[in-house]
Enzyme design. Sequence first.
Site, PDB file in Angstrom:
ATOM      1  N   GLU A  83      12.571  98.699  20.385  1.00 37.01           N
ATOM      2  CA  GLU A  83      12.709  98.440  21.822  1.00 37.01           C
ATOM      3  C   GLU A  83      11.947  97.185  22.246  1.00 37.01           C
ATOM      4  O   GLU A  83      10.741  97.067  21.984  1.00 37.01           O
ATOM      5  CB  GLU A  83      12.205  99.641  22.625  1.00 37.01           C
ATOM      6  CG  GLU A  83      12.393  99.493  24.121  1.00 37.01           C
ATOM      7  CD  GLU A  83      12.041 100.753  24.894  1.00 37.01           C
ATOM      8  OE1 GLU A  83      11.703 100.628  26.083  1.00 37.01           O
ATOM      9  OE2 GLU A  83      12.109 101.851  24.309  1.00 37.01           O
ATOM     10  N   LYS A 267       7.128 109.511  28.132  1.00 35.56           N
ATOM     11  CA  LYS A 267       7.937 108.771  27.166  1.00 35.56           C
ATOM     12  C   LYS A 267       7.405 107.357  27.027  1.00 35.56           C
ATOM     13  O   LYS A 267       7.340 106.802  25.917  1.00 35.56           O
ATOM     14  CB  LYS A 267       9.400 108.760  27.621  1.00 35.56           C
ATOM     15  CG  LYS A 267      10.364 108.137  26.606  1.00 35.56           C
ATOM     16  CD  LYS A 267      10.557 106.653  26.781  1.00 35.56           C
ATOM     17  CE  LYS A 267      11.553 106.089  25.760  1.00 35.56           C
ATOM     18  NZ  LYS A 267      11.683 104.626  25.854  1.00 35.56           N
ATOM     19  N   ASP A 283       3.749 111.314  10.614  1.00 33.88           N
ATOM     20  CA  ASP A 283       4.844 112.124  11.124  1.00 33.88           C
ATOM     21  C   ASP A 283       4.926 111.984  12.640  1.00 33.88           C
ATOM     22  O   ASP A 283       4.246 112.702  13.380  1.00 33.88           O
ATOM     23  CB  ASP A 283       4.625 113.590  10.724  1.00 33.88           C
ATOM     24  CG  ASP A 283       5.811 114.481  11.050  1.00 33.88           C
ATOM     25  OD1 ASP A 283       6.672 114.066  11.848  1.00 33.88           O
ATOM     26  OD2 ASP A 283       5.864 115.604  10.525  1.00 33.88           O
ATOM     27  N   HIS A 381      11.101  93.581  31.329  1.00 34.10           N
ATOM     28  CA  HIS A 381      11.808  94.183  30.208  1.00 34.10           C
ATOM     29  C   HIS A 381      13.079  93.399  29.875  1.00 34.10           C
ATOM     30  O   HIS A 381      13.357  93.124  28.710  1.00 34.10           O
ATOM     31  CB  HIS A 381      12.161  95.636  30.530  1.00 34.10           C
ATOM     32  CG  HIS A 381      12.954  96.315  29.458  1.00 34.10           C
ATOM     33  ND1 HIS A 381      12.388  96.745  28.272  1.00 34.10           N
ATOM     34  CD2 HIS A 381      14.272  96.621  29.380  1.00 34.10           C
ATOM     35  CE1 HIS A 381      13.318  97.291  27.512  1.00 34.10           C
ATOM     36  NE2 HIS A 381      14.468  97.238  28.159  1.00 34.10           N
TER      37      HIS A 381
END
Length: 423
Positions: A83, A267, A283, A381
């Site tokens: 991203e 998130k 992990d 962004h």
Amino acid sequence: MKNSSEIKEFRKLSPDDRRSAVVKQMGLAQTDDAILAGRDSLPLNLANGMIENVIGKYEIPMGVATNFQVNNKDYLVPMVVEEPSVVAAASYMAKLARVAGGFTADADDPIMRAQIQVLNVTDLEAAKVAILDEKLALMELANSKDAVLVSLGGGCKDIEVHTFKTSPVGPMLVAHLLVDVRDAMGANTVNTMAEFLAPRVAALAAGRTRLRILSNLADRRLARARVEVSAETLTTETLDGTEVIQGIVEACALALVDPYRAATHNKGIMNGIDPVVVATGNDWRAVEAGAHAFAAISGRYTSLTNWKVTNKKQLVGTIELPMSLGLVGGATKTHPAAQVALKLLNVESASELAMVVAAVGLAQNMAALRALATEGIQKGHMALHARNIAIVAGAKNGDIERIAEAIVEIGDVSVDAAKRLLD
């Protein structure tokens, strides 16, 4: 020479020059340089040994977040992520944070839980007492399965017993083994202990066992980070720093009370955390599961961070979440790039790695909230996403940067605009 996480004009360098700068800064070997470059760093035969049904490899960019200072130590942070804006945002917030001394962080001992589920128990309280009466003997039995871990100061440290009077399959008892796994993530260790102890626990409870496995809600293995930033540091060309601080606090307030916002807020935190976890061969699904479960541990899903204003008008941000990371075992020892990423980070323990990762998550959250409180999330962004748009439109080589800059300048970051400029 003291390692520094500041590299001047790092963003403007070519990928090869960036990598050379990082390798030089951390004193890495030329073999490490080649692995970081991704030149078949994971041979197919090695990949074939890591998982099943291997047909190839899937590449994701590796970047390095600069400027991080945690507990007065500098870190160059490897991040594996697809991203745009994630690495840039973390680096910039770390730069702002280091003005006031960077991040402070701490971590609990690396205690993981293993659960032994016992069914068909006729007297839950009597079973609980029977197991707790034998706790020391059970702990000794568990530790007999890993003498090396015990010699390093780890091992089973306690046993808890939880009872459930009702469930879809009737009453049940669950014994929790609390195991100090030292510098391992710990899944294999605690699972082995749980399976080994299960018959004895079942006999003590006069029931039968079903699940014998770790919990990813590692609530005894928390990492915390804190940052304090002045209004002057947060001042922009159009907004006073006090306004920015107020905006960040107000934006966080919604995540504290509203699960719909908290999901997106958290998130964004994981945008920073996951790439470091992936880069180091850990992990990331376990870390994600633990983080979100911890966010809802009160019975209501909420923010993993909190942002407040001090009486000196400083912005203070804090984060706390489970962080089950390891430096030994699994992909951290089999994936060459993960091994070099850990060399690059220069951490000495799993707890130190957890502290750095928590600080990166806090930095990422600060970046998102700052953007939301000022120009909006899309402007920055999309400017960084413009190169992806240019590639989709068909730009190649030097045209990628030229087209990306042009569509940002005209304020139309779209494939159509990029194609028109290419034509």
